[in-house]
Design a protein around this motif. Sequence first.
Motif, PDB file in Angstrom:
ATOM      1  N   TYR A 145       0.849  -1.187   0.000  1.00 51.85           N
ATOM      2  CA  TYR A 145       0.000   0.000   0.000  1.00 51.85           C
ATOM      3  C   TYR A 145       0.880   1.230   0.000  1.00 51.85           C
ATOM      4  O   TYR A 145       2.101   1.152   0.221  1.00 51.85           O
ATOM      5  N   GLU A 146       0.267   2.366  -0.235  1.00 55.61           N
ATOM      6  CA  GLU A 146       0.941   3.652  -0.112  1.00 55.61           C
ATOM      7  C   GLU A 146       0.230   4.448   0.976  1.00 55.61           C
ATOM      8  O   GLU A 146      -0.986   4.579   0.951  1.00 55.61           O
ATOM      9  N   GLY A 147       0.990   4.971   1.916  1.00 54.46           N
ATOM     10  CA  GLY A 147       0.398   5.740   2.999  1.00 54.46           C
ATOM     11  C   GLY A 147       0.484   5.002   4.317  1.00 54.46           C
ATOM     12  O   GLY A 147       1.396   4.193   4.538  1.00 54.46           O
ATOM     13  N   ILE A 148      -0.470   5.231   5.197  1.00 57.79           N
ATOM     14  CA  ILE A 148      -0.501   4.656   6.541  1.00 57.79           C
ATOM     15  C   ILE A 148      -1.569   3.561   6.577  1.00 57.79           C
ATOM     16  O   ILE A 148      -2.737   3.804   6.268  1.00 57.79           O
ATOM     17  N   PHE A 149      -1.159   2.347   6.948  1.00 57.70           N
ATOM     18  CA  PHE A 149      -2.056   1.192   6.865  1.00 57.70           C
ATOM     19  C   PHE A 149      -3.340   1.411   7.655  1.00 57.70           C
ATOM     20  O   PHE A 149      -4.440   1.138   7.159  1.00 57.70           O
ATOM     21  N   ASN A 150      -3.232   1.891   8.896  1.00 58.22           N
ATOM     22  CA  ASN A 150      -4.424   2.054   9.735  1.00 58.22           C
ATOM     23  C   ASN A 150      -5.411   3.057   9.141  1.00 58.22           C
ATOM     24  O   ASN A 150      -6.631   2.894   9.276  1.00 58.22           O
ATOM     25  N   GLU A 151      -4.900   4.083   8.491  1.00 60.86           N
ATOM     26  CA  GLU A 151      -5.788   5.061   7.854  1.00 60.86           C
ATOM     27  C   GLU A 151      -6.499   4.437   6.657  1.00 60.86           C
ATOM     28  O   GLU A 151      -7.687   4.685   6.421  1.00 60.86           O
ATOM     29  N   ILE A 152      -5.766   3.619   5.894  1.00 61.48           N
ATOM     30  CA  ILE A 152      -6.382   2.932   4.755  1.00 61.48           C
ATOM     31  C   ILE A 152      -7.436   1.950   5.255  1.00 61.48           C
ATOM     32  O   ILE A 152      -8.537   1.835   4.689  1.00 61.48           O
ATOM     33  N   LEU A 153      -7.119   1.254   6.340  1.00 62.48           N
ATOM     34  CA  LEU A 153      -8.063   0.289   6.902  1.00 62.48           C
ATOM     35  C   LEU A 153      -9.328   0.983   7.386  1.00 62.48           C
ATOM     36  O   LEU A 153     -10.438   0.468   7.205  1.00 62.48           O
ATOM     37  N   ASP A 154      -9.195   2.158   7.983  1.00 62.07           N
ATOM     38  CA  ASP A 154     -10.374   2.912   8.421  1.00 62.07           C
ATOM     39  C   ASP A 154     -11.272   3.273   7.246  1.00 62.07           C
ATOM     40  O   ASP A 154     -12.499   3.323   7.374  1.00 62.07           O
ATOM     41  N   GLN A 155     -10.659   3.526   6.074  1.00 50.33           N
ATOM     42  CA  GLN A 155     -11.434   3.899   4.887  1.00 50.33           C
ATOM     43  C   GLN A 155     -12.109   2.689   4.246  1.00 50.33           C
ATOM     44  O   GLN A 155     -13.262   2.764   3.813  1.00 50.33           O
ATOM     45  N   LEU A 156     -11.404   1.571   4.181  1.00 48.01           N
ATOM     46  CA  LEU A 156     -11.880   0.431   3.407  1.00 48.01           C
ATOM     47  C   LEU A 156     -12.529  -0.659   4.246  1.00 48.01           C
ATOM     48  O   LEU A 156     -13.364  -1.412   3.751  1.00 48.01           O
ATOM     49  N   GLY A 157     -12.122  -0.781   5.511  1.00 44.63           N
ATOM     50  CA  GLY A 157     -12.578  -1.896   6.327  1.00 44.63           C
ATOM     51  C   GLY A 157     -13.957  -1.680   6.933  1.00 44.63           C
ATOM     52  O   GLY A 157     -14.432  -0.556   7.061  1.00 44.63           O
ATOM     53  N   GLN A 158     -14.597  -2.789   7.274  1.00 43.67           N
ATOM     54  CA  GLN A 158     -15.880  -2.766   7.977  1.00 43.67           C
ATOM     55  C   GLN A 158     -15.739  -3.485   9.307  1.00 43.67           C
ATOM     56  O   GLN A 158     -14.849  -4.321   9.484  1.00 43.67           O
ATOM     57  N   MET A 159     -16.635  -3.152  10.250  1.00 42.16           N
ATOM     58  CA  MET A 159     -16.599  -3.822  11.543  1.00 42.16           C
ATOM     59  C   MET A 159     -16.886  -5.315  11.347  1.00 42.16           C
ATOM     60  O   MET A 159     -17.808  -5.683  10.622  1.00 42.16           O
ATOM     61  N   PRO A 160     -16.111  -6.182  11.982  1.00 44.71           N
ATOM     62  CA  PRO A 160     -16.222  -7.626  11.757  1.00 44.71           C
ATOM     63  C   PRO A 160     -17.312  -8.278  12.598  1.00 44.71           C
ATOM     64  O   PRO A 160     -17.041  -9.063  13.511  1.00 44.71           O
ATOM     65  N   LEU A 161     -18.560  -7.949  12.304  1.00 48.54           N
ATOM     66  CA  LEU A 161     -19.658  -8.548  13.058  1.00 48.54           C
ATOM     67  C   LEU A 161     -19.711 -10.052  12.803  1.00 48.54           C
ATOM     68  O   LEU A 161     -19.412 -10.515  11.698  1.00 48.54           O
ATOM     69  N   PRO A 162     -20.075 -10.832  13.810  1.00 49.32           N
ATOM     70  CA  PRO A 162     -20.158 -12.284  13.633  1.00 49.32           C
ATOM     71  C   PRO A 162     -21.166 -12.655  12.555  1.00 49.32           C
ATOM     72  O   PRO A 162     -22.106 -11.894  12.276  1.00 49.32           O
TER      73      PRO A 162
END
Length: 365
Positions: A145-162
């Motif tokens: 990736y380019e940039g900061i992983f946690n910031e990218i994850l905040d943009q692309l990721g979703q909460m991992p509901l069961p």
Amino acid sequence: MDVESYYFELPERLIAQTPLVERTQSKLLTLDKTTGETAHLQFEQLLDLLHPGDLLVLNDTRVIPARLFGFKTDTGAKAEVLLLQALGDDRWEVLIRPGKRLKKGARLSFGIQPNHLTESVSTPKLSAVIEEEGEMGGRIIRFTYEGIFNEILDQLGQMPLPPYIKERLAEKERYQTVYARHEGSAAAPTAGLHFTESYLDRIRAKGIKTAYVTLHVGLGTFRPVSVERIEAHVMHSEYYQLLDETAIAINEARVRGSRIIAVGTTSARTLETVARLCSVDQPLQEGGNVSTLISASQGWTDIFLYPGKPFLLVDALLTNFHLPKSTLLMLVSALAGKEAVLKAYQEAVEREYRFFSFGDAMFIY
């Protein structure tokens, strides 16, 4: 012990799909682990069951937006990735669906759409390659990736509901405890979801102490028991940390004879792991002496508690209601006995308690 003996009938309608408007408004089933007696209360009445000097130990892990949706770059096939544990150097242990079609060497892209089933000329915000294959959809992947992983994850990721929660979560923070601090979990320590800051203030005002441990929930929570005899089941390791200030609070509680109350099974597993590392060899009897002090500790734990495995530190447990045949149900049974727990669960079903992550609570004391 036979895994099937931990089965119980659970109507699907009792699986809570959304959190209550107010965190403290859930029901509370209490179970006396000595007598087997139960009572049916509201969660706010927990305060009446706590004694000045009691020590509540809470897990302050914070859930990351660990679910990523992407595609295989050479075919455009959809892929769902659940981040479990950071391994360093941008490598993660993950669960992947569909696992059978995603082998070692496969490349994944996230944050862009496949272009006619071919690799897009656009630079993806996040991409990965599968480096190792494991069991049950487990993989080791390396991100680029380019940039900061946690910031990218905040943009692309979703909460991992069961997977048993089908409703979309309107507010991400409702899948976090109000005291969540340390990012790294793939699931919330759900017993703590019942607390608000003001309710914790009321607890402390009564003279009840609080302390924190960290256990990042990972594959150990998601992996079902796939063997016939529970003694043969192996838990997956999860990272934990217990700091000096918590060790001191635990030792002080033991010296004064106060109860150590784990909020959630993850807190209980952390405490019992440290007890064994510190060579605590038997539960402290009322009026007894503290022969072994608890000290700070961090590392990985695969502790599996079930009937016949004694609790050495935990006197009482606040927990939610768990899946049939799960390791969490077995842990609860280790504290209160399988027959008493299953009887209490049957009462909860008959009284239509809400089950699992956003469900009601149980206090075993």
